[in-house]
Write a protein that holds these residues in place. Structure first.
Motif, PDB file in Angstrom:
ATOM      1  N   THR A  55      83.188 -48.616   5.256  1.00  0.00           N
ATOM      2  CA  THR A  55      84.162 -48.129   4.725  1.00  0.00           C
ATOM      3  C   THR A  55      83.168 -46.736   4.674  1.00  0.00           C
ATOM      4  OG1 THR A  55      85.857 -49.250   3.733  1.00  0.00           O
ATOM      5  CG2 THR A  55      86.059 -47.054   3.551  1.00  0.00           C
ATOM      6  N   ALA A  56      82.319 -46.898   3.826  1.00  0.00           N
ATOM      7  CA  ALA A  56      81.355 -45.338   3.778  1.00  0.00           C
ATOM      8  C   ALA A  56      80.495 -44.672   4.753  1.00  0.00           C
ATOM      9  CB  ALA A  56      80.378 -46.110   1.849  1.00  0.00           C
ATOM     10  N   ASP A  57      79.752 -46.228   5.586  1.00  0.00           N
ATOM     11  CA  ASP A  57      79.238 -45.389   6.660  1.00  0.00           C
ATOM     12  C   ASP A  57      80.050 -44.967   7.874  1.00  0.00           C
ATOM     13  OD1 ASP A  57      77.096 -47.050   6.060  1.00  0.00           O
ATOM     14  OD2 ASP A  57      77.900 -48.778   6.967  1.00  0.00           O
ATOM     15  N   SER A  58      81.746 -45.489   7.378  1.00  0.00           N
ATOM     16  CA  SER A  58      83.498 -44.472   8.542  1.00  0.00           C
ATOM     17  C   SER A  58      82.781 -42.952   7.823  1.00  0.00           C
ATOM     18  CB  SER A  58      84.220 -44.993   8.721  1.00  0.00           C
ATOM     19  OG  SER A  58      83.685 -46.960   9.523  1.00  0.00           O
ATOM     20  N   LEU A  59      82.926 -43.331   6.636  1.00  0.00           N
ATOM     21  CA  LEU A  59      83.039 -41.649   6.250  1.00  0.00           C
ATOM     22  C   LEU A  59      82.164 -40.707   6.016  1.00  0.00           C
ATOM     23  CD1 LEU A  59      84.789 -42.567   2.578  1.00  0.00           C
ATOM     24  CD2 LEU A  59      85.630 -41.958   4.590  1.00  0.00           C
ATOM     25  N   GLN A  60      80.998 -41.524   6.038  1.00  0.00           N
ATOM     26  CA  GLN A  60      79.694 -41.141   6.788  1.00  0.00           C
ATOM     27  C   GLN A  60      79.371 -40.160   7.965  1.00  0.00           C
ATOM     28  OE1 GLN A  60      77.313 -40.240   4.306  1.00  0.00           O
ATOM     29  NE2 GLN A  60      76.903 -38.455   6.302  1.00  0.00           N
ATOM     30  N   ARG A  61      80.385 -41.245   8.943  1.00  0.00           N
ATOM     31  CA  ARG A  61      80.255 -40.859  10.771  1.00  0.00           C
ATOM     32  C   ARG A  61      81.239 -39.842  10.862  1.00  0.00           C
ATOM     33  NH1 ARG A  61      78.392 -46.352  11.061  1.00  0.00           N
ATOM     34  NH2 ARG A  61      81.104 -46.682  10.846  1.00  0.00           N
ATOM     35  N   SER A  62      82.328 -39.869   9.596  1.00  0.00           N
ATOM     36  CA  SER A  62      83.951 -38.651  10.162  1.00  0.00           C
ATOM     37  C   SER A  62      82.941 -37.232   9.351  1.00  0.00           C
ATOM     38  CB  SER A  62      84.415 -38.990   8.985  1.00  0.00           C
ATOM     39  OG  SER A  62      83.917 -38.861   7.750  1.00  0.00           O
ATOM     40  N   LEU A  63      81.421 -37.497   8.511  1.00  0.00           N
ATOM     41  CA  LEU A  63      81.176 -36.016   8.385  1.00  0.00           C
ATOM     42  C   LEU A  63      80.445 -35.430   9.452  1.00  0.00           C
ATOM     43  CD1 LEU A  63      80.962 -36.452   4.460  1.00  0.00           C
ATOM     44  CD2 LEU A  63      82.296 -35.466   5.533  1.00  0.00           C
ATOM     45  N   GLU A  64      79.409 -36.106  10.157  1.00  0.00           N
ATOM     46  CA  GLU A  64      79.031 -36.192  11.062  1.00  0.00           C
ATOM     47  C   GLU A  64      79.515 -35.738  12.275  1.00  0.00           C
ATOM     48  OE1 GLU A  64      76.666 -39.430  11.188  1.00  0.00           O
ATOM     49  OE2 GLU A  64      75.445 -39.087   8.803  1.00  0.00           O
ATOM     50  N   VAL A  65      80.942 -35.913  12.404  1.00  0.00           N
ATOM     51  CA  VAL A  65      80.765 -35.794  13.829  1.00  0.00           C
ATOM     52  C   VAL A  65      82.289 -34.203  13.531  1.00  0.00           C
ATOM     53  CG1 VAL A  65      80.949 -37.869  14.941  1.00  0.00           C
ATOM     54  CG2 VAL A  65      82.607 -37.679  14.363  1.00  0.00           C
ATOM     55  N   MET A  66      82.036 -33.932  12.727  1.00  0.00           N
ATOM     56  CA  MET A  66      83.268 -32.616  11.984  1.00  0.00           C
ATOM     57  C   MET A  66      83.503 -31.658  13.073  1.00  0.00           C
ATOM     58  SD  MET A  66      86.163 -32.203  10.085  1.00  0.00           S
ATOM     59  CE  MET A  66      85.511 -33.264   8.407  1.00  0.00           C
ATOM     60  N   GLY A  67      81.896 -31.700  13.276  1.00  0.00           N
ATOM     61  CA  GLY A  67      81.747 -30.281  14.478  1.00  0.00           C
ATOM     62  C   GLY A  67      81.853 -30.798  15.534  1.00  0.00           C
ATOM     63  N   LYS A  68      82.098 -31.470  16.533  1.00  0.00           N
ATOM     64  CA  LYS A  68      82.106 -32.275  17.336  1.00  0.00           C
ATOM     65  C   LYS A  68      83.392 -32.486  17.928  1.00  0.00           C
ATOM     66  CE  LYS A  68      77.367 -34.663  16.941  1.00  0.00           C
ATOM     67  NZ  LYS A  68      76.944 -35.936  16.867  1.00  0.00           N
ATOM     68  N   GLY A  69      84.238 -32.135  17.017  1.00  0.00           N
ATOM     69  CA  GLY A  69      85.821 -32.528  17.654  1.00  0.00           C
ATOM     70  C   GLY A  69      86.705 -33.663  16.536  1.00  0.00           C
ATOM     71  N   GLU A  70      87.876 -33.128  16.184  1.00  0.00           N
ATOM     72  CA  GLU A  70      88.891 -33.428  15.427  1.00  0.00           C
ATOM     73  C   GLU A  70      89.034 -35.208  15.775  1.00  0.00           C
ATOM     74  OE1 GLU A  70      88.658 -30.619  16.230  1.00  0.00           O
ATOM     75  OE2 GLU A  70      89.213 -29.236  14.953  1.00  0.00           O
ATOM     76  N   GLU A  71      89.118 -35.416  17.068  1.00  0.00           N
ATOM     77  CA  GLU A  71      89.276 -36.808  17.694  1.00  0.00           C
ATOM     78  C   GLU A  71      88.791 -37.947  17.364  1.00  0.00           C
ATOM     79  OE1 GLU A  71      89.476 -34.006  19.331  1.00  0.00           O
ATOM     80  OE2 GLU A  71      90.989 -33.778  20.403  1.00  0.00           O
ATOM     81  N   LEU A  72      86.915 -37.178  16.796  1.00  0.00           N
ATOM     82  CA  LEU A  72      86.407 -38.377  16.403  1.00  0.00           C
ATOM     83  C   LEU A  72      86.271 -38.267  15.119  1.00  0.00           C
ATOM     84  CD1 LEU A  72      83.120 -36.748  18.413  1.00  0.00           C
ATOM     85  CD2 LEU A  72      84.633 -39.334  19.238  1.00  0.00           C
ATOM     86  N   THR A  73      86.712 -37.263  14.496  1.00  0.00           N
ATOM     87  CA  THR A  73      86.478 -37.606  12.708  1.00  0.00           C
ATOM     88  C   THR A  73      87.469 -38.590  12.539  1.00  0.00           C
ATOM     89  OG1 THR A  73      85.301 -35.429  12.652  1.00  0.00           O
ATOM     90  CG2 THR A  73      86.761 -35.766  10.481  1.00  0.00           C
ATOM     91  N   ALA A  74      88.809 -38.232  13.410  1.00  0.00           N
ATOM     92  CA  ALA A  74      89.747 -39.296  12.675  1.00  0.00           C
ATOM     93  C   ALA A  74      90.086 -40.096  13.239  1.00  0.00           C
ATOM     94  CB  ALA A  74      91.240 -38.399  13.988  1.00  0.00           C
ATOM     95  N   GLU A  75      89.096 -40.622  14.291  1.00  0.00           N
ATOM     96  CA  GLU A  75      88.930 -42.515  14.041  1.00  0.00           C
ATOM     97  C   GLU A  75      87.810 -43.039  13.681  1.00  0.00           C
ATOM     98  OE1 GLU A  75      89.314 -45.747  16.388  1.00  0.00           O
ATOM     99  OE2 GLU A  75      90.137 -43.930  17.130  1.00  0.00           O
ATOM    100  N   GLU A  76      87.207 -42.250  13.190  1.00  0.00           N
ATOM    101  CA  GLU A  76      86.448 -42.790  11.795  1.00  0.00           C
ATOM    102  C   GLU A  76      87.272 -42.567  10.970  1.00  0.00           C
ATOM    103  OE1 GLU A  76      83.235 -43.982  12.481  1.00  0.00           O
ATOM    104  OE2 GLU A  76      82.370 -43.348  14.580  1.00  0.00           O
TER     105      GLU A  76
END
Length: 452
Positions: free
Chosen positions: A399-420
């Motif tokens: 869970t923590a890893d997915s949340l961390q990745r969601s922050l890292e891809v925030m600027g690359k597209g909302e779809e990537l953040t939503a998937e994480e």
């Protein structure tokens, strides 16, 4: 009929014979079975005396029965309880009568708890807490298990999952419904703040050094050393009973003997191993091999020696304490100085030399006090931790890893953040045993009135 739709029964109290035994029945036929055996269904949750009779009208026992209609029962199904006299013949007659009803069968191990889980009466972490409570050996393990059963981790996980779903709903609303007037223009900032807060909370729970898992498993202490130095005698002193054979002949202990101790509420498994020496006896050789392997896996090794055996302890990852036995004999007929036990305090807890007489019990209490201090340092206040199993830690880390990745891809597209974020919510759903793919859409419709 599917097994989950059948009615199950089982003995829910201790092994007979006993003064009173409790037989629980759960499922759609519980009411019919209760009516047939007791003559009627009593008021819900009201203990009622009844003469139980089988299908032929023959009396089984003068008992007390209770009725718990669904969903207000332990399993969420109709539940009947029979409190009968705990003789084997009484139980055999009652089980035979219950087995005679259509679609009523004996329960499988853990089936009552599984039905409670499937019917939403408890989540998976609470079911694990119930299992730990049943198998708790010490008071500290009991307290930890009871906290899990009351929802210590489950409540936090449900709250985290709800907040992840809210953050995901904000982001997905921005993706799919940005032209709707009901959707705020700025959605990413509050979603980002929520994700960062949740990540910090979960990482804090993961940083608890696994003490709760260690408290559940207990501390493992191996007594090792050369043959005939008093390992089995010390084992009996710690256990306060004869658990190991004591003999003046070397090589008496051929296999590993284990005993569970409760030291000030800390669970400690003490292991008596075969004397480590070179031997031509193939059976003793196997015992020595097992002794070396078990000592290497222990959390602490008590290496026992006496004046005649100065063999060095084997090296391993676990701390090694030197325990010099037979100090009462060493003090007789010799002028040579003998090593003394370490001073009390931190040096004692970290381990140095301990002088004891296992045969007479001299200074064994000091060794036990040092073991308690070591257990306190090693296990800590694990009953206060959130995580008690490796499965729970693994899913929280994912869970923590997915949340961390969601922050890292925030600027690359909302779809990537939503998937994480969906992956993070899925991990928590697996932790609880509740995975519902409709949760995000429900949150969007509720919060933003889409399609009103």
């Amino acid at each position: 009929m599917h097994p989950r739709e059948q009615t199950i029964f089982a003995l829910s109290s201790g092994r007979p014979p006993s003064a009173i035994s409790i037989v629980r029945v759960s499922g759609p036929q519980a009411g019919a079975a209760l009516t047939s055996l007791a003559g009627r269904i009593p008021m819900p949750r009201m203990a009622t005396r009844a003469l139980l009779r089988d299908a032929k009208g023959q009396p089984i026992d003068d008992a007390v029965v209770l009725w718990f209609p669904a969903p207000a029962s332990a399993t969420g199904e109709d539940v009947a309880e029979f409190h009968v006299h705990g003789g084997r013949a009484v139980l055999a007659a009652l089980f035979a009568a219950l087995s005679g009803f259509a679609d009523v069968r004996a329960a499988e191990p853990g089936e009552f708890t599984r039905r409670a889980f499937e019917n939403g009466k408890l989540d998976l972490t609470e079911a694990e807490g119930l299992d730990d409570l049943i198998h708790a050996d010490t008071d500290r393990q009991r307290r930890q298990a009871l906290r899990q059963l009351k929802g210590l981790l489950g409540d936090r996980a449900r709250d985290w999952r709800a907040q992840i779903i809210e953050a995901s709903a904000l982001i997905e609303a921005g993706i799919d419904f940005s032209d709707e007037g009901d959707v705020p223009a700025e959605l990413l900032a509050p979603a980002l703040a929520k994700i960062e807060m949740l990540l910090g909370q979960i990482q804090e729970a993961l940083a608890a050094q696994g003490r709760s898992e260690r408290l559940r498993e207990g501390l493992v202490v191996a007594i090792a050393g050369p043959p005939n130095v008093g390992k089995s005698t010390l084992m009996n002193q710690l256990a306060r009973r004869e658990v190991a054979i004591v003999s003046p002949h070397a090589g008496t202990t051929r296999d590993i003997i284990e005993v569970q101790l409760d030291l000030d509420g800390y669970p400690v498994m003490v292991i008596d191993t075969a004397g480590i020496r070179e031997t031509d006896d193939p059976v003793e050789q196997e015992g020595v091999r097992r002794a070396r392997a078990r000592a290497a896996e222990a959390d602490l090794v008590l290496w026992m020696i006496d004046a005649q055996h100065e063999q060095s302890p084997q090296q391993g990852a676990a701390p090694v304490w030197t325990v010099r036995n037979k100090i009462d004999l060493d003090a007789v007929g010799t002028d040579s100085p003998k090593p003394q036990a370490a001073a009390a305090g931190e040096e004692r807890r970290l381990g140095s030399d301990f002088g004891i007489s296992a045969g007479r019990g001299d200074r064994v209490s000091e060794l036990i006090s040092a073991l308690v201090a070591f257990a306190r340092d090693y296990l800590g206040s694990g009953e206060d931790g959130l995580i008690s199993r490796v499965r729970q830690r693994k899913l929280l880390q994912e869970t923590a890893d997915s949340l961390q990745r969601s922050l890292e891809v925030m600027g690359k597209g909302e779809e990537l953040t939503a998937e994480e974020l969906r992956a993070a919510a899925h991990c928590l759903g697996r932790l609880l045993g509740r995975v519902d793919v409709e949760d995000i859409l429900d949150a969007i419709f509720r919060d933003f009135c889409i399609g009103k």
